[in-house]
Write a protein that holds these residues in place. Sequence first.
Motif, short mmCIF file in Angstrom:
data_model
loop_
_atom_site.label_atom_id
_atom_site.label_comp_id
_atom_site.label_asym_id
_atom_site.label_seq_id
_atom_site.Cartn_x
_atom_site.Cartn_y
_atom_site.Cartn_z
N HIS A 1 -83.75 -8.64 -19.95
CA HIS A 1 -82.30 -8.59 -19.77
C HIS A 1 -81.70 -9.94 -20.17
CE1 HIS A 1 -82.00 -4.86 -17.23
NE2 HIS A 1 -83.29 -5.13 -17.07
N GLY A 2 -80.66 -9.89 -20.99
CA GLY A 2 -79.95 -11.12 -21.31
C GLY A 2 -79.44 -11.79 -20.04
N PHE A 3 -79.45 -13.11 -20.04
CA PHE A 3 -79.11 -13.89 -18.85
C PHE A 3 -78.37 -15.15 -19.33
CE2 PHE A 3 -81.07 -16.85 -15.44
CZ PHE A 3 -80.07 -16.57 -14.53
N HIS A 4 -77.11 -15.25 -18.95
CA HIS A 4 -76.29 -16.36 -19.48
C HIS A 4 -75.37 -16.94 -18.41
CE1 HIS A 4 -76.29 -13.15 -22.82
NE2 HIS A 4 -77.25 -14.00 -23.14
N ILE A 5 -74.89 -18.12 -18.72
CA ILE A 5 -73.77 -18.69 -17.99
C ILE A 5 -72.52 -18.36 -18.80
CG2 ILE A 5 -72.70 -20.81 -17.15
CD1 ILE A 5 -75.57 -22.01 -17.14
N HIS A 6 -71.54 -17.76 -18.12
CA HIS A 6 -70.28 -17.42 -18.78
C HIS A 6 -69.18 -18.37 -18.28
CE1 HIS A 6 -71.16 -13.41 -20.80
NE2 HIS A 6 -72.31 -13.78 -20.27
N GLN A 7 -68.09 -18.42 -19.05
CA GLN A 7 -67.17 -19.55 -18.92
C GLN A 7 -66.16 -19.50 -17.77
OE1 GLN A 7 -64.12 -18.06 -22.43
NE2 GLN A 7 -65.60 -19.63 -22.87
N LYS A 8 -65.99 -18.36 -17.12
CA LYS A 8 -64.98 -18.30 -16.05
C LYS A 8 -65.62 -17.84 -14.74
CE LYS A 8 -61.40 -16.79 -19.25
NZ LYS A 8 -60.59 -15.60 -19.60
N PRO A 9 -65.22 -18.47 -13.63
CA PRO A 9 -65.84 -18.14 -12.33
C PRO A 9 -65.20 -16.90 -11.68
CG PRO A 9 -64.28 -19.92 -12.04
CD PRO A 9 -64.26 -19.58 -13.52
N ILE A 10 -65.12 -15.82 -12.45
CA ILE A 10 -64.47 -14.60 -11.94
C ILE A 10 -65.37 -13.40 -12.21
CG2 ILE A 10 -62.38 -13.18 -11.98
CD1 ILE A 10 -60.99 -15.60 -13.40
N CYS A 11 -65.82 -12.74 -11.15
CA CYS A 11 -66.68 -11.56 -11.29
C CYS A 11 -65.96 -10.35 -10.72
CB CYS A 11 -67.99 -11.77 -10.52
SG CYS A 11 -69.06 -13.05 -11.19
N ASP A 12 -65.27 -9.61 -11.57
CA ASP A 12 -64.58 -8.40 -11.13
C ASP A 12 -65.30 -7.17 -11.68
OD1 ASP A 12 -62.97 -6.29 -10.51
OD2 ASP A 12 -61.15 -7.10 -11.46
N PRO A 13 -66.01 -6.43 -10.81
CA PRO A 13 -66.77 -5.28 -11.31
C PRO A 13 -65.87 -4.15 -11.80
CG PRO A 13 -66.82 -5.34 -8.91
CD PRO A 13 -66.15 -6.60 -9.35
N LYS A 14 -64.60 -4.20 -11.41
CA LYS A 14 -63.69 -3.11 -11.81
C LYS A 14 -62.68 -3.56 -12.87
CE LYS A 14 -63.93 -0.32 -7.63
NZ LYS A 14 -64.71 -1.08 -6.64
N ALA A 15 -62.98 -4.62 -13.55
CA ALA A 15 -62.05 -5.14 -14.56
C ALA A 15 -61.79 -4.08 -15.64
CB ALA A 15 -62.64 -6.39 -15.20
#
Length: 223
Positions: A103-117
């Motif tokens: 599974h790809g595993f990365h650091i993304h640039q914004k501290p926002i995790c919205d599962p319903k985006a």
Amino acid sequence: MRRLPTRTALAAALAAAGLTLVMSGCGADDDQASAATPTTSVTPTTGVTGSAQPTSGGAAAGSVDVVLRDVGGAVVGVVRLTPAAGAVRVEGRFHGLTPGGYHGFHIHQKPICDPKAPGGAFSTAGAHYNPGGTHHGEHAGDLPPLLVDKDGTAEIITQSDRFTLDDLRKGGVALIVHAEPDNLAHIPDRYQASGAPSPGPDEKTNATGDAGDRIACGVLAKS
Ligand SMILES: [Cu+2]
């Protein structure tokens, strides 16, 4: 989920026997722990438990734990980030992932995790953390993929000098696990996407590694 060896317990047992545990700075796996050489030195066990080894007692000094949740809100992993001589040590443990495979595993640039985006689960975390404006594979936020075992667990211990913990805290970031493997934009020139202007990785591959949907996300808050 398999537990990593508890150095504290091992050291305490050896200390009780009048022995001292000698381990390398990188020794964190079962093989190295079982191969550790007891000596007859009278050196106290100081230092043996001072490493970044995760324990159930919370984050070590200077480190931060990022909790990752799936789209349903269930905790599926914890990643500990620890400053380490100009680099950051990354130690993650996961469970409840799709069994077997990368599974790809990365650091993304914004501290926002919205599962319903509206743009897709966790799309709020934005693109890969990439202050250098490079292609995928060279992004600062690119990490080695997770290899998930048949029971849905995964462990990763790695290190990167492409960022410091302070860099990540400056604006905050998100850690993301993807549904698919990450090709790290390694597409040899004998491949060409239909409609692509030239052989090799196309624009999407150069941005994402074709790692697919975002299945877990955790925030490292700005601080
Ligand atoms: Cu990603």
